[in-house]
Design a protein around this motif. Structure first.
Motif, PDB file in Angstrom:
ATOM      1  N   GLN A 194      15.167  10.385  -5.107  1.00 29.26           N
ATOM      2  CA  GLN A 194      15.622  11.359  -4.125  1.00 29.26           C
ATOM      3  C   GLN A 194      16.484  10.732  -3.036  1.00 29.26           C
ATOM      4  OE1 GLN A 194      12.040  13.255  -2.769  1.00 29.26           O
ATOM      5  NE2 GLN A 194      11.993  14.667  -4.503  1.00 29.26           N
ATOM      6  N   ASP A 195      16.343   9.408  -2.836  1.00 29.34           N
ATOM      7  CA  ASP A 195      17.131   8.731  -1.807  1.00 29.34           C
ATOM      8  C   ASP A 195      18.459   8.208  -2.343  1.00 29.34           C
ATOM      9  OD1 ASP A 195      15.276   9.199   0.116  1.00 29.34           O
ATOM     10  OD2 ASP A 195      14.262   7.252  -0.085  1.00 29.34           O
ATOM     11  N   SER A 196      18.682   8.324  -3.638  1.00 31.23           N
ATOM     12  CA  SER A 196      19.892   7.746  -4.216  1.00 31.23           C
ATOM     13  C   SER A 196      21.117   8.584  -3.864  1.00 31.23           C
ATOM     14  CB  SER A 196      19.758   7.650  -5.742  1.00 31.23           C
ATOM     15  OG  SER A 196      19.768   8.943  -6.315  1.00 31.23           O
ATOM     16  N   GLU A 197      22.254   7.918  -3.851  1.00 27.37           N
ATOM     17  CA  GLU A 197      23.509   8.626  -3.581  1.00 27.37           C
ATOM     18  C   GLU A 197      23.768   9.682  -4.648  1.00 27.37           C
ATOM     19  OE1 GLU A 197      28.340   7.797  -3.406  1.00 27.37           O
ATOM     20  OE2 GLU A 197      26.922   6.106  -3.604  1.00 27.37           O
ATOM     21  N   MET A 241       9.703  13.236 -10.073  1.00 29.11           N
ATOM     22  CA  MET A 241      10.849  12.498  -9.557  1.00 29.11           C
ATOM     23  C   MET A 241      10.369  11.550  -8.460  1.00 29.11           C
ATOM     24  SD  MET A 241      14.341  13.999  -7.863  1.00 29.11           S
ATOM     25  CE  MET A 241      14.302  15.369  -8.997  1.00 29.11           C
ATOM     26  N   THR A 242      10.801  10.309  -8.509  1.00 30.68           N
ATOM     27  CA  THR A 242      10.357   9.324  -7.536  1.00 30.68           C
ATOM     28  C   THR A 242      11.109   9.486  -6.218  1.00 30.68           C
ATOM     29  OG1 THR A 242      12.001   7.695  -8.212  1.00 30.68           O
ATOM     30  CG2 THR A 242       9.916   7.708  -9.416  1.00 30.68           C
ATOM     31  N   VAL A 243      10.504   8.910  -5.136  1.00 30.29           N
ATOM     32  CA  VAL A 243      11.158   8.929  -3.828  1.00 30.29           C
ATOM     33  C   VAL A 243      12.487   8.193  -3.896  1.00 30.29           C
ATOM     34  CG1 VAL A 243      10.983   8.182  -1.444  1.00 30.29           C
ATOM     35  CG2 VAL A 243       8.977   9.143  -2.607  1.00 30.29           C
ATOM     36  N   ALA A 244      12.502   7.089  -4.655  1.00 27.04           N
ATOM     37  CA  ALA A 244      13.733   6.315  -4.796  1.00 27.04           C
ATOM     38  C   ALA A 244      14.842   7.160  -5.399  1.00 27.04           C
ATOM     39  CB  ALA A 244      13.475   5.083  -5.666  1.00 27.04           C
TER      40      ALA A 244
END
Length: 739
Positions: A6-9, A1-4
């Protein structure tokens, strides 16, 4: 899983639901779980998730359901195959704050309340069986609303879509029609723990999409293209596919070959208590499960039988007892299967092997889901291939039966109930119901109010398809025997059968590390097992009702059979499927290479056991004579059995019934439905002058002897003739009981 990611709503909302679902603030997604959720919620994809039992497939669809509800969607519709699985899914949903309900045959009184909850927007998930989708009332009253409001369609245990399981759940094959009716943009998720490449392809075909590139490995996904086109290009909608490794590191697999059924039962008597926790003992037949449960109970174990004959309420009690560790084991047939959820199940033992490694993997997957170790042991039986063959041939639709059903429906010109069809076609009720489902998903018949009717659409018997199914089964049976031989790591072998190329030797099974289980059986356990198995005598219930539809076959009989014409409760030595005498009786009822029945004198050991049945028979009045049923296939067997019982019981042998002249040219029919079976022997027997003279003046019942009791209509008709000739009562006795 990408960092992006994990940062998504979406991720933050999803992880919050996961932690509520698990009750753990530190819970994280397994690789691939969030990707699957995102594909459904953001991309509105059609998705296939093939992951081992315990990976968390239900978390994917529960969380996706809640997220779709937050976006304003209606409830998710989950197609789920078993009542036990539905009960577990509803309970799991409620624990996680997911408002869930199931619609099935066991809760019809709750349907109106559930519909009201759907209309009020007070339900997140609705679970239904595949059969419910073709129920006229459900189809007409529920489906229009569900099709408008459904925000997610889930097909659980999606391997049932595959044609290998056509005889298990043919209604799964109508999933494609359901998907076609969904509004555009409604995501679809299919989940399973048991799918090789062939099954995956079957599922994808039913989903209406094709994929050429499928990435292997935990958390790897592929967006598909057409199997006949270039990778990455699609002629139809793409499919999100997640396929993880299927090896189960918690399972310690083994195979123990023992000489016979008595030795296998004795092993359980001695060693069941040493297996970890509580678990499941699987048997191939209902009678084997019931016999094993009885013997283990008599040996001091807390066990229960769980089969297709177990009432729904008793099943629920048994499931709860196992989950609460109130029993050491449930002794079960495959009726206890997919989706049964006890994460700490400590062991699975098989008395007899399922017919394929895929089926075996499915059943042993119940164990060790939330434990570091669980024991899985197979105790194969020499009769296994014969049982596999019986179940395979008994369920396969035949062209003759299919054409008879279509012809009857076409001639009727109106809907026909199953009972009415039984009087028109010679097919047993269970086979007829299955055949109607198969013809329904092939658009040849339709279930409507009042029964079934022909659609009039073109239809042909797909002999090539059924031969392909039969050949696939033969290969799977051979593979199961290869598994038993133990030449490679057992877990790796099972994973290979599921086309999981990531599998490596497990280092734990009896092939990798040597036997982990004891193979010895002490004298007392052997004695208990043999005593339990040699118990002889099974009841034969008398027919009390004429079959519906008999008048349509030219026989003016309906309603109750008069008590003055009935047999009394009878006995047979054993069922052909019994663990004890079953093997011995199957030898006697075997056929030669040309398919002709073998005929012989009753073997001494079998004759002695039959005398034992008479000695323990709790009849209200002792028989005063013996009469035999005339046999066209095994006359020596029947005659020697009747005369032997006559001599052993010091009862006069009164003679044999006669076959009526007009019936002599037609053999009694076995294997048909009740009406046709009764009609086939109506008027077949008569009481000749000599037998009538011997019956005259006798005070008491006569013992009526035959070789094999199947539909019970032969005994019913023969007993009726004896009663009409003056016999005060008739006690049927058969060497074997079919089923």
């Amino acid at each position: 899983m990408t960092v992006a990611s994990q940062d998504s709503e979406l991720y933050h909302r999803a992880i919050a639901h996961l932690r509520a679902l698990t009750g753990r603030e530190d819970a994280e997604f397994h690789p691939g779980q969030f990707e699957s959720i995102r594909a459904l919620v953001e991309d509105r994809a059609r998705a296939l998730v093939v992951q081992r039992t315990g990976w968390g497939k239900s978390a994917v669809y529960f969380i996706a359901s809640l997220l779709m509800r937050e976006l304003g969607g209606g409830p998710a519709l989950i197609v789920s195959p078993l009542l036990a699985l539905m009960r577990d899914q509803v309970s799991a949903a409620e624990r996680a704050g997911v408002r869930a309900a199931a619609v099935n045959s066991a809760n019809a009184t709750e349907w109106n309340d559930i519909r009201s909850r759907i209309e009020a927007g007070d339900l997140d998930v609705l679970l239904v069986s595949p059969e419910r989708l073709n129920n006229p009332r459900f189809r007409d009253e529920w489906m229009p609303t569900l099709m408008r409001s459904c925000s997610l369609l889930v097909i659980d245990e999606a391997h049932c879509i595959s044609d290998w399981g056509h005889d298990f759940r043919p209604d799964y094959r109508r999933i494609r029609d359901l998907i076609a009716r969904l509004p555009q943009g409604v995501p679809v998720l299919a989940t399973t723990a048991t799918a090789n490449h062939r099954v995956v392809a079957d599922v994808q075909e039913q989903l209406g999409v094709s994929v050429q590139r499928r990435a292997e490995g935990d958390g790897q996904v592929s967006a598909g293209g057409d199997r006949n086109g270039d990778p990455g290009t699609a002629e139809t909608d793409g499919i999100f596919t997640l396929r993880g490794p299927l090896s189960r590191h918690s399972l310690r697999l083994g195979v123990l070959n023992l000489p016979d059924n008595a030795a296998r039962i004795a092993w359980l008597i001695e060693h069941l208590r040493d297996l970890p926790g509580s678990g499941i003992v699987y048997a191939l037949t209902i009678s084997a499960a019931e016999d094993t449960a009885r013997i283990l109970t008599e040996s001091g174990y807390e066990v229960r039988a769980y089969t297709g004959r177990t009432d729904t309420s008793e099943r629920e009690e048994a499931e709860a007892a196992l989950k609460g560790n109130a029993v050491k084991a449930l002794v079960a047939t495959s009726a206890l299967g997919m989706g049964f959820d006890k994460p700490d199940l400590g062991f699975v033992v098989h008395l007899g092997a399922p017919s394929s490694p895929v089926a075996y993997y499915q059943q042993v997957g119940r164990a060790g889901r939330a434990t570091d170790s669980a024991d899985v042991l197979l105790l194969p039986g020499r009769e296994d291939p014969e049982i596999w063959k019986y179940f395979a041939t008994a369920s396969m639709p035949t062209q003759e039966n299919a054409e008879a059903v279509l012809g009857a429906l076409a001639s009727a010109g109106r809907p026909m109930s199953v009972a009415a069809l039984e009087s028109a076609v010679n097919v047993k009720r269970t086979s007829l119901e299955l055949l109607l489902k198969v013809l329904s998903v092939e658009d040849a018949v339709e279930r409507v109010q009042g029964g079934w009717e022909a659609t009039g659409r073109p239809w042909r018997y797909d002999a090539e398809r059924y031969e392909r199914i039969a050949e696939a089964r033969r290969r799977e049976q051979t593979a199961m025997l290869d598994y038993e031989s133990g030449s490679t790591c057992r877990m790796q072998f099972l994973a290979d059968q599921l086309d999981d190329t990531t599998a490596e030797p497990c280092g734990r099974c009896d092939v990798c590390a040597g036997p982990w289980y004891p193979s010895d059986v002490d004298a007392e356990s052997s004695r208990r097992a043999k005593h339990g198995l040699v118990r002889v005598g099974v009841p034969v219930e008398p027919r009390a009702q004429w079959p519906s539809g008999l008048t349509k076959l030219g026989i003016d009989r309906k309603g109750k059979i008069p008590e003055s014409e009935r047999a009394e409760r009878g006995r047979a030595l054993a069922r052909l499927t019994d663990l004890g005498w079953g093997n011995r009786l199957r030898e006697i009822f075997a056929r030669d290479e040309a398919g002709r029945p073998l005929d012989m004198e009753v073997p001494p050991d079998v004759g002695k056991a039959c005398v034992g049945v008479l000695a323990e028979w709790d009849w209200s009045a002792r028989p005063v004579g013996v009469v035999s049923v005339p046999s066209s296939s095994r006359p020596r067997l029947v005659d020697s059995l009747a005369r032997g019982l006559s001599g052993a019981g010091r009862l006069p042998y009164l003679g044999s019934l006669e076959i009526s002249p007009d019936a002599a040219a037609r053999a009694p029919q076995r294997g048909g439905n009740s009406a046709f079976s009764a009609a086939a022997v109506w008027g077949r027997f008569s009481v000749g002058p000599e037998l009538a003279n011997r019956l005259e003046g006798l005070r008491g019942p006569v013992l009526l002897v035959d070789d094999l009791i199947d539909s019970r209509w032969t005994m019913t008709m023969a007993a009726r003739e004896l009663r009409l000739a003056g016999a005060e009562g008739v006690l049927p006795f058969g060497l074997a009981l079919q089923g």
